[in-house]
Design an enzyme around this catalytic site. Structure first.
Site, mmCIF file in Angstrom:
data_model
loop_
_atom_site.group_PDB
_atom_site.id
_atom_site.type_symbol
_atom_site.label_atom_id
_atom_site.label_comp_id
_atom_site.label_asym_id
_atom_site.label_seq_id
_atom_site.Cartn_x
_atom_site.Cartn_y
_atom_site.Cartn_z
ATOM 1 N N ASP A 96 0.862 -1.187 0.000
ATOM 2 C CA ASP A 96 0.000 0.000 0.000
ATOM 3 C C ASP A 96 0.895 1.233 0.000
ATOM 4 O O ASP A 96 2.116 1.127 0.044
ATOM 5 C CB ASP A 96 -0.964 -0.030 1.186
ATOM 6 C CG ASP A 96 -0.256 -0.010 2.528
ATOM 7 O OD1 ASP A 96 0.973 0.221 2.560
ATOM 8 O OD2 ASP A 96 -0.917 -0.218 3.556
ATOM 9 N N ASP A 270 -8.038 -7.358 0.430
ATOM 10 C CA ASP A 270 -7.089 -7.613 1.518
ATOM 11 C C ASP A 270 -7.718 -7.178 2.827
ATOM 12 O O ASP A 270 -8.598 -6.314 2.840
ATOM 13 C CB ASP A 270 -5.789 -6.821 1.318
ATOM 14 C CG ASP A 270 -5.938 -5.383 1.815
ATOM 15 O OD1 ASP A 270 -5.493 -5.086 2.938
ATOM 16 O OD2 ASP A 270 -6.552 -4.549 1.106
#
Length: 381
Positions: A96, A270
């Protein structure tokens, strides 16, 4: 012209929903979609070895840019040969941008056009994260899939604020694209924001699609809004992403949300949920959640889930796992974590098969009835 670092291949569309079966080709291998990605925040999925993750079918894992930037630092990871070598994982890794973590430090940060000033949550020192820095860190980490630096405004924020926010996120995405040093080795995703406002989601998607990212994330969901709200936003947001690009719904890991996301055309998910609840002795089973540390399981010699064929359910009982967790034995957390991750990965495997067989809605209904979910959250197809 060089081949893009990642490519999405559509294999089959479900006849009755927006679901699709595909695969994502990356420099470290190909994984099937839809796929759930276990989260390894600090370059480890808590208590799990890489071998165990492969054994349970994890085709890709996620690591966290913010946390790895603070510890051990991106330069050290680069010196080790990149994240794959550092953690001994030879399959795809997604990182991320660090944005979500920085923006969750709401009382310790200040947003400017250049980036975000904030205080390190570990020691309180002043730090600054810009779109360029977020990309630079991820370039050094060497992940297969990177995320653009974005602002994730609260779902209930005002229209005016969210409008300014998505415009800034689009500018940041453009800056990140320009800063990206390894487009032939790492694929960069743009992140669609806009809270619950349809016109702002449309504007965000339009801006990002015009930049031609190899994939797109849908951010700003699973942040406290209802399941109905999340599904409503997905209904109008997912179709805005080109069919030839992967679609990633960030931070979602509840079984019902996974299935409802797939039905709306999502390819990747996720969440820390399976491992986080495992550490509290909560297990996902085909009958719903089971809190194995509860007293009623002290003499229960059945597996966590009698329909599960994972290593844990084939070898250990509820009574034994309860005993371990009550005694703060790490092995107990390893067992519940393994089972929960296996449960979600196996669910996604079954979802992929249901898409192949064109019976995803029937699969969903049967799963929801057994699990005990409220089916009213679903869209009618």
């Amino acid at each position: 012209m060089t081949e893009p670092a990642i490519r999405y291949r559509l294999i089959k569309k479900d006849k009755h929903t927006g679901a699709r079966l595909g695969e994502l080709i990356t420099p470290h291998g190909t994984f099937p979609t839809p796929m759930f990605m276990p989260v390894g925040t600090l370059a480890t999925v808590k208590t799990m070895s890489p071998e165990e993750l492969k054994e349970m079918g994890a085709g890709v894992i996620l690591s966290n840019t913010y946390h790895l930037w603070l510890r051990p630092g991106e330069d050290l990871v680069e010196e080790a040969g990149g994240l794959h070598k550092f953690m001994n994982w030879d399959q795809p890794i997604l990182t991320d941008s660090g944005g979500f973590q920085v923006f969750s430090l709401s009382d310790m940060r200040k947003i400017e056009e250049e980036g975000v000033h904030f205080r390190n949550h570990l020691n309180g020192s002043k730090m600054f994260l810009s779109p360029e820095k977020a990309i630079n860190i991820q370039n050094k980490l060497g992940s297969d899939i990177m995320m653009s630096f974005d602002e994730c405004p609260p779902f209930d924020e005002s229209y005016e604020y969210v409008k300014r926010s998505i415009e800034r996120t689009s500018r940041w995405a453009e800056r990140g694209l320009k800063a990206h040093a390894n487009p032939d080795r790492q694929g960069l995703f743009g992140i669609v924001q806009g809270a619950g406002f349809e016109d702002l989601r449309r504007q965000s998607a339009k801006d990002l699609v015009s930049m031609d990212f190899p994939g797109y994330s849908i951010g700003g969901l699973s942040v406290g809004e209802s399941k109905e709200e999340m599904n409503r936003v997905l209904d109008f947001t997912t179709p805005l992403i080109p069919e030839n690009k992967p679609r990633y719904l960030m931070g979602v890991g509840a079984p019902d949300s996974l299935i409802d996301g797939v039905i709306r055309g999502i390819d990747m998910f996720d969440c820390v949920l399976p491992t986080r609840i495992a550490r509290n002795g909560t297990c996902m089973t085909s009958q719903g959640r089971l809190v194995v540390k509860n007293a009623q399981y002290a003499r229960d010699f059945r597996p966590l889930d009698e329909k599960c064929d994972c290593y844990v359910c084939r070898n250990y009982t509820r009574a034994y796992i309860r005993h371990l967790i009550k005694c703060d034995e790490t092995f107990g957390i390893r067992l519940t974590s393994y089972h929960n991750l296996y449960f979600l990965l196996d669910l996604m495997k079954n979802v992929r098969q249901a898409i192949m067989d064109d019976n995803l809605l029937e699969f969903r209904q049967a799963f929801f009835e057994e699990y005990g979910f409220n089916k009213a959250n679903a869209k009618s197809f």
